[in-house]
Write a protein that holds these residues in place. Sequence first.
Motif, mmCIF file in Angstrom:
data_model
loop_
_atom_site.group_PDB
_atom_site.id
_atom_site.type_symbol
_atom_site.label_atom_id
_atom_site.label_comp_id
_atom_site.label_asym_id
_atom_site.label_seq_id
_atom_site.Cartn_x
_atom_site.Cartn_y
_atom_site.Cartn_z
ATOM 1 N N GLY A 1 5.780 4.454 -1.517
ATOM 2 C CA GLY A 1 5.519 2.808 -1.900
ATOM 3 C C GLY A 1 5.689 2.165 -0.388
ATOM 4 N N ALA A 2 5.201 0.889 -0.302
ATOM 5 C CA ALA A 2 5.564 0.047 1.034
ATOM 6 C C ALA A 2 6.811 -0.235 1.123
ATOM 7 N N ASP A 3 7.737 0.008 0.062
ATOM 8 C CA ASP A 3 9.207 -0.267 0.068
ATOM 9 C C ASP A 3 9.834 1.090 0.563
ATOM 10 N N GLY A 4 9.094 2.113 0.704
ATOM 11 C CA GLY A 4 9.955 3.330 1.169
ATOM 12 C C GLY A 4 10.096 4.230 -0.188
ATOM 13 N N ALA A 5 9.749 3.640 -1.243
ATOM 14 C CA ALA A 5 10.390 4.463 -2.415
ATOM 15 C C ALA A 5 9.494 5.827 -2.658
ATOM 16 N N ARG B 1 6.088 10.464 -10.271
ATOM 17 C CA ARG B 1 7.219 9.818 -11.029
ATOM 18 C C ARG B 1 6.516 8.897 -12.266
ATOM 19 N N ARG B 2 7.537 8.795 -13.206
ATOM 20 C CA ARG B 2 6.795 8.306 -14.600
ATOM 21 C C ARG B 2 6.390 6.909 -14.320
ATOM 22 N N PRO C 1 0.898 -1.092 0.184
ATOM 23 C CA PRO C 1 0.046 0.220 -0.023
ATOM 24 C C PRO C 1 0.769 1.315 0.088
ATOM 25 N N VAL C 2 0.201 2.364 -0.745
ATOM 26 C CA VAL C 2 0.972 3.568 -0.618
ATOM 27 C C VAL C 2 0.571 4.535 0.537
#
Length: 210
Positions: free
Chosen positions: A82-86, A111-112, A24-25
């Motif tokens: 994102g859930a990965d921190g990005a 972002r693209r 999840p965002v």
Amino acid sequence: MPHDPVPTGHPPLQIEPLRAVVEPVSFATVRGDDADPALDTVRCGLADVRLEVFVIEQDVPLALEIDARDFDATTIHLLASGADGAPLASARLLIDSSHPGLAHLGRLAVRRTARGTGLGARMVAAVERAALEHAAVATSPMAYGASHAGPGTPPDSAPGAGRAAVTVVLSAQEHAMGFYRRCGYRVLTGARYLDAGIWHQDMARTLLRP
């Protein structure tokens, strides 16, 4: 002896490429003047998104992209991650105490790799929630109703009369106007103008606090 190359444009930016949107965002906010070190990750994410989209992709000069309003106490920055921190998307909400009930949405960037996922609309909704929380003011039933009542409807009976409201205005790049229309925004005057070499028009939407 060869001369050193003459620098042109902006210096190379070291931004970690985005490969996927991991749900999840989550959405984070930070005030422009908040110097809490715990928020450094949010600030770095905001910078990465804005520099990648505006400076690298759209060739907006760095000196125009980052301005003094970024650091005002009344400025609210929003970051989607994102859930990965990005870092995925960013936006900026400007509030001016001399204009109660008014807020300016700006620096919206996705972002693209995250485009076409619906994240842009989710960012707009997050900005609108922040605007309602921080900039909405109680409206006069008669004043609000006079501009929103339908034919034959008393002004104080118009839907939303007397509730807290905020008008969110934005300077839309013309290629993005269809997106903002789908988010509920309307063109104000139709006058177009150049900002950082890109054609823009002003749009707005009035929101009511539930």
